[in-house]
Design an enzyme around this catalytic site. Structure first.
Site, mmCIF file in Angstrom:
data_model
loop_
_atom_site.group_PDB
_atom_site.id
_atom_site.type_symbol
_atom_site.label_atom_id
_atom_site.label_comp_id
_atom_site.label_asym_id
_atom_site.label_seq_id
_atom_site.Cartn_x
_atom_site.Cartn_y
_atom_site.Cartn_z
ATOM 1 N N SER A 112 -6.924 -3.595 12.725
ATOM 2 C CA SER A 112 -7.007 -4.111 11.364
ATOM 3 C C SER A 112 -7.958 -3.245 10.536
ATOM 4 O O SER A 112 -7.777 -2.033 10.481
ATOM 5 C CB SER A 112 -7.421 -5.589 11.408
ATOM 6 N N ASP A 149 3.661 -6.533 9.005
ATOM 7 C CA ASP A 149 2.278 -6.892 9.305
ATOM 8 C C ASP A 149 1.838 -8.089 8.453
ATOM 9 O O ASP A 149 2.008 -8.091 7.231
ATOM 10 C CB ASP A 149 1.384 -5.684 9.017
ATOM 11 N N HIS A 190 0.019 -9.393 13.697
ATOM 12 C CA HIS A 190 -1.120 -8.597 13.233
ATOM 13 C C HIS A 190 -2.038 -8.354 14.424
ATOM 14 O O HIS A 190 -2.373 -9.290 15.139
ATOM 15 C CB HIS A 190 -1.871 -9.348 12.120
#
Length: 389
Positions: A125, A233, A282
């Site tokens: 991330s 995502d 994610h």
């Protein structure tokens, strides 16, 4: 502060940058401090942590690097690992993401990193974007310290964002509603964020925010980087204002989502080493199920192994790809979860697990219409969706 698990016999080091969004002005940093303090300060961090996924030392969970020296660097700088400003009169907060990485490297050199063969800078991330922003700087730092022999590489998970148009435009109020470019534009000023010199030179002064977007910074990087990115995502969809809760998805959203997958796939076509499943999710590399996902029959740990081999081989001979050991893996099917190995989906309200067909129905997916578009019988399409091919 950081966490270290040494593996005395190994000359491989894995440094992992934690993710967790960011804040870009006084108001949303104050809120973040009140609600997510562990992402702002190390005061309440636990004394030890258990490594999972690629940080696990169990070969079953981590066939790729279980034996490496593992370093977990928690994310308390809220600046996508880019900041270089200490606390000042005008700033309540210090943003020192880029400096934290440099300090950790300095300290690890005395703990065995100096004899490393390979240093893999990984992150998920915001940490994945942090890898793109810092991998070359880490390589330069080690060279300047006299450790030319260490091969520095990057593994960026779920940090390859698009600066695309939002599905619905919203004003930039907080981290979630702010369009991707606008948030970074504000953030970079607030954090005194730095980007790599080679990327910076590609853009006009004041346009450094471009370097936070993978497809723009990647061509300027010197170190090899492996990009792991879900085609759909969840963080990207969030900043694009596509919210998949409760009510069925309207057709406009459905087309937007499919288009996002296409755009993302396009930006990855020249990325040598990549793994991009058509799933709505994610982050992956620290999940304990990270070995289950496959693209075209290859798992992520296997692809990383092939990448290691290709980097090892390419030092010896020409760039011939290894037979049966692919490193460029991108799903070509067109919608979320058309890959049967995707992680299970849960209904965001009930927590119930859904299979692909339930999920697509929940998304307002029109089987009749979709079958028509693909030139198939509806039953055949459903069969394809639910089978494990």
């Amino acid at each position: 502060r950081y966490y270290l698990k040494e593996s005395k016999g190994s000359r491989r080091w894995l440094l992992f940058l934690e993710g967790g969004w960011y804040c870009f002005n006084r108001e949303n940093c104050d809120t973040r401090y009140d609600t997510m303090r562990r992402l702002m300060s190390s005061r309440e961090w636990p004394a030890t942590r258990v490594g999972t996924g690629i940080l696990s030392s169990q070969p079953e969970e981590n066939p790729h690097w279980w034996n490496a020296n593992m370093v977990f660097i928690p994310y308390c700088s809220s600046d996508v690992w880019s900041g270089a400003s200490s606390k000042s009169e005008k700033n309540e907060y210090a943003f020192m993401g880029a400096l934290i990485i440099q300090e950790v490297i300095k300290e690890l050199v005395g703990k065995g990193l100096s004899t490393a063969k390979v240093l893999l800078l990984a992150g998920s991330s915001a940490g994945g974007t942090g890898v793109l922003l810092n991998v070359d700087r880490v390589a330069e730092q080690l060279e300047e310290m006299g450790y030319q022999g260490i091969q520095v590489r990057g593994l960026a998970d779920s940090g390859w964002f698009l600066d695309n148009k939002q599905y619905r435009r919203t004003d930039c109020i907080d981290t979630i509603t702010c369009a991707p470019t606008e948030a970074i534009r504000r953030g970079i000023r607030y954090w005194n964020g730095i980007v790599p010199e080679r990327c910076k030179l590609q853009f006009k002064e004041g346009e450094e925010w471009n370097c936070f977007f993978g497809y723009k910074i990647y061509p300027t990087l010197r170190c090899p980087v492996f990009v792991v990115q879900w085609l759909f995502d969840e963080a990207q969809l969030t900043v694009d204002n596509v919210h998949l809760t409760g009510q069925p998805v309207q057709e406009g959203q459905w087309l937007y989502i499919q288009n996002l997958g296409r755009e993302l796939r396009n930006t990855l076509k020249d990325v040598t080493a990549s793994f991009a499943p058509a799933c709505l999710s994610h982050e992956i590399i620290t999940r304990n199920h990270w070995t289950d996902i496959q693209v075209k029959g290859t798992s992520l740990p296997r692809a990383l192994h092939c990448w290691d081999r290709s980097l090892h081989e390419s030092n010896k001979n020409g760039k011939a790809p290894l037979k049966g050991c692919p490193i460029h893996l991108i799903d070509s099917c067109p919608w979320p979860h058309c890959n049967p190995s995707c992680p299970t989906i849960r209904d965001q309200f009930t927590g119930q697990e859904m299979n692909v067909i339930q999920f697509l129905m929940h998304m307002g997916f029109d089987v009749q219409k979709m079958a028509q578009q693909q030139g198939l019988e509806p039953s055949k399409l459903l069969g394809m969706l639910s089978s494990d091919n």
